[in-house]
Scaffold this motif. Sequence first.
Motif, PDB file in Angstrom:
ATOM      1  N   ASP A  10       0.831  -1.204   0.000  1.00 20.93           N
ATOM      2  CA  ASP A  10       0.000   0.000   0.000  1.00 20.93           C
ATOM      3  C   ASP A  10       0.866   1.254   0.000  1.00 20.93           C
ATOM      4  N   LEU A  11       1.964   1.232   0.757  1.00 20.52           N
ATOM      5  CA  LEU A  11       2.885   2.366   0.760  1.00 20.52           C
ATOM      6  C   LEU A  11       3.472   2.575  -0.638  1.00 20.52           C
ATOM      7  N   ALA A  12       3.892   1.487  -1.271  1.00 20.75           N
ATOM      8  CA  ALA A  12       4.446   1.591  -2.624  1.00 20.75           C
ATOM      9  C   ALA A  12       3.414   2.158  -3.592  1.00 20.75           C
ATOM     10  N   ALA A  13       2.167   1.708  -3.473  1.00 20.74           N
ATOM     11  CA  ALA A  13       1.113   2.187  -4.365  1.00 20.74           C
ATOM     12  C   ALA A  13       0.859   3.682  -4.163  1.00 20.74           C
ATOM     13  N   LEU A  14       0.836   4.118  -2.911  1.00 19.37           N
ATOM     14  CA  LEU A  14       0.591   5.536  -2.635  1.00 19.37           C
ATOM     15  C   LEU A  14       1.738   6.408  -3.140  1.00 19.37           C
ATOM     16  N   LEU A  15       2.974   5.946  -2.981  1.00 20.16           N
ATOM     17  CA  LEU A  15       4.115   6.718  -3.467  1.00 20.16           C
ATOM     18  C   LEU A  15       4.111   6.782  -4.997  1.00 20.16           C
ATOM     19  N   CYS A  16       3.764   5.666  -5.644  1.00 17.06           N
ATOM     20  CA  CYS A  16       3.667   5.675  -7.108  1.00 17.06           C
ATOM     21  C   CYS A  16       2.597   6.658  -7.567  1.00 17.06           C
ATOM     22  N   SER A  17       1.478   6.679  -6.863  1.00 15.64           N
ATOM     23  CA  SER A  17       0.409   7.623  -7.184  1.00 15.64           C
ATOM     24  C   SER A  17       0.902   9.056  -7.032  1.00 15.64           C
ATOM     25  N   ARG A  18       1.687   9.296  -5.992  1.00 14.99           N
ATOM     26  CA  ARG A  18       2.238  10.635  -5.735  1.00 14.99           C
ATOM     27  C   ARG A  18       3.132  11.084  -6.884  1.00 14.99           C
ATOM     28  N   VAL A  19       4.011  10.201  -7.342  1.00 20.98           N
ATOM     29  CA  VAL A  19       4.923  10.538  -8.443  1.00 20.98           C
ATOM     30  C   VAL A  19       4.146  10.748  -9.738  1.00 20.98           C
ATOM     31  N   ILE A 175      -4.353   6.405   6.049  1.00 18.91           N
ATOM     32  CA  ILE A 175      -4.023   7.612   5.289  1.00 18.91           C
ATOM     33  C   ILE A 175      -4.502   7.462   3.853  1.00 18.91           C
ATOM     34  N   ASP A 176      -4.514   8.597   3.144  1.00 20.08           N
ATOM     35  CA  ASP A 176      -4.789   8.576   1.709  1.00 20.08           C
ATOM     36  C   ASP A 176      -3.563   9.110   0.977  1.00 20.08           C
ATOM     37  N   ALA A 177      -3.689   9.285  -0.340  1.00 19.00           N
ATOM     38  CA  ALA A 177      -2.547   9.712  -1.157  1.00 19.00           C
ATOM     39  C   ALA A 177      -2.041  11.092  -0.767  1.00 19.00           C
ATOM     40  N   HIS A 178      -2.917  11.943  -0.209  1.00 17.86           N
ATOM     41  CA  HIS A 178      -2.490  13.288   0.175  1.00 17.86           C
ATOM     42  C   HIS A 178      -1.595  13.262   1.405  1.00 17.86           C
ATOM     43  N   ALA A 179      -1.729  12.247   2.237  1.00 11.46           N
ATOM     44  CA  ALA A 179      -0.985  12.188   3.502  1.00 11.46           C
ATOM     45  C   ALA A 179       0.282  11.351   3.414  1.00 11.46           C
ATOM     46  N   VAL A 180       0.508  10.675   2.292  1.00 11.10           N
ATOM     47  CA  VAL A 180       1.660   9.780   2.220  1.00 11.10           C
ATOM     48  C   VAL A 180       2.976  10.551   2.252  1.00 11.10           C
ATOM     49  N   GLN A 181       2.990  11.779   1.759  1.00 13.80           N
ATOM     50  CA  GLN A 181       4.235  12.542   1.722  1.00 13.80           C
ATOM     51  C   GLN A 181       4.821  12.760   3.125  1.00 13.80           C
ATOM     52  N   PRO A 182       4.080  13.365   4.068  1.00 12.02           N
ATOM     53  CA  PRO A 182       4.662  13.526   5.403  1.00 12.02           C
ATOM     54  C   PRO A 182       4.919  12.202   6.114  1.00 12.02           C
ATOM     55  N   LEU A 183       4.066  11.199   5.889  1.00 11.46           N
ATOM     56  CA  LEU A 183       4.312   9.887   6.503  1.00 11.46           C
ATOM     57  C   LEU A 183       5.640   9.326   6.021  1.00 11.46           C
ATOM     58  N   TYR A 184       5.862   9.358   4.715  1.00 15.21           N
ATOM     59  CA  TYR A 184       7.110   8.843   4.150  1.00 15.21           C
ATOM     60  C   TYR A 184       8.307   9.649   4.642  1.00 15.21           C
ATOM     61  N   THR A 185       8.140  10.961   4.750  1.00 13.19           N
ATOM     62  CA  THR A 185       9.222  11.815   5.243  1.00 13.19           C
ATOM     63  C   THR A 185       9.630  11.392   6.650  1.00 13.19           C
ATOM     64  N   GLY A 186       8.645  11.107   7.497  1.00 11.56           N
ATOM     65  CA  GLY A 186       8.948  10.647   8.839  1.00 11.56           C
ATOM     66  C   GLY A 186       9.673   9.316   8.841  1.00 11.56           C
TER      67      GLY A 186
END
Length: 213
Positions: A10-19, A175-186
């Motif tokens: 799920d993390l990989a999918a959200l990051l791919c969506s972000r990119v 979380i959703d795709a909008h929140a993955v950025q700060p989660l990943y940063t942490g």
Amino acid sequence: MTAISLEPLDLAALLCSRVCHDVISPVGAIVNALEVLEEDDPSMRDFALDLIKKSARSASARLQFARLAFGAAGSAGAMIDLGDAGNVANGFLNDDKLSLDWEAPRALLPKNQVKLLLNLLILATHAVPRGGKLVSRATIEGEQGRFVITATGSHARIPNHVEDLIAGHSETGTIDAHAVQPLYTGMVARAAGMAISFAIEGDTVSITAQKAD
């Protein structure tokens, strides 16, 4: 607040969506410009070619940034040149709304520290939604960096829930795709052994990352 539970897939999918979200816009503009060229309207040819050039540069800059900020960028334990990271950040972030001043020595740092710095720059853009000026300062001692980013602009703010998400928490534990950025940063910060703090004064938000106690 509840600890976020997220499967690796799920993390990989959200990051791919972000990119993909970042790249879709300039690629779509290229497609539109090519359609204009197919109409064989001489009056629109220069406009279409200019749009293709600008959009291709934008797509390239975004992909280069994503490669360093989210990608493997080498094998485990790899070092990344801060100068290269600065070039990528400037290409991605300098536009009509934002300007970036990159102040860092030319030095090699562990990849997770550099990835953290780039991800913090993305969070800094969220602090000035109407645009403004970013200043990124890095000081280096050995193989340990300390980063201070300031974001100055109208209606500057610390993004909602960003500190909780960096810590790995949300109200629902999801979380959703909008929140993955700060989660990943942490997640990157913890992997790098660094702590992140936010402060705001007037129209300036400051983000500091340094070695965790």
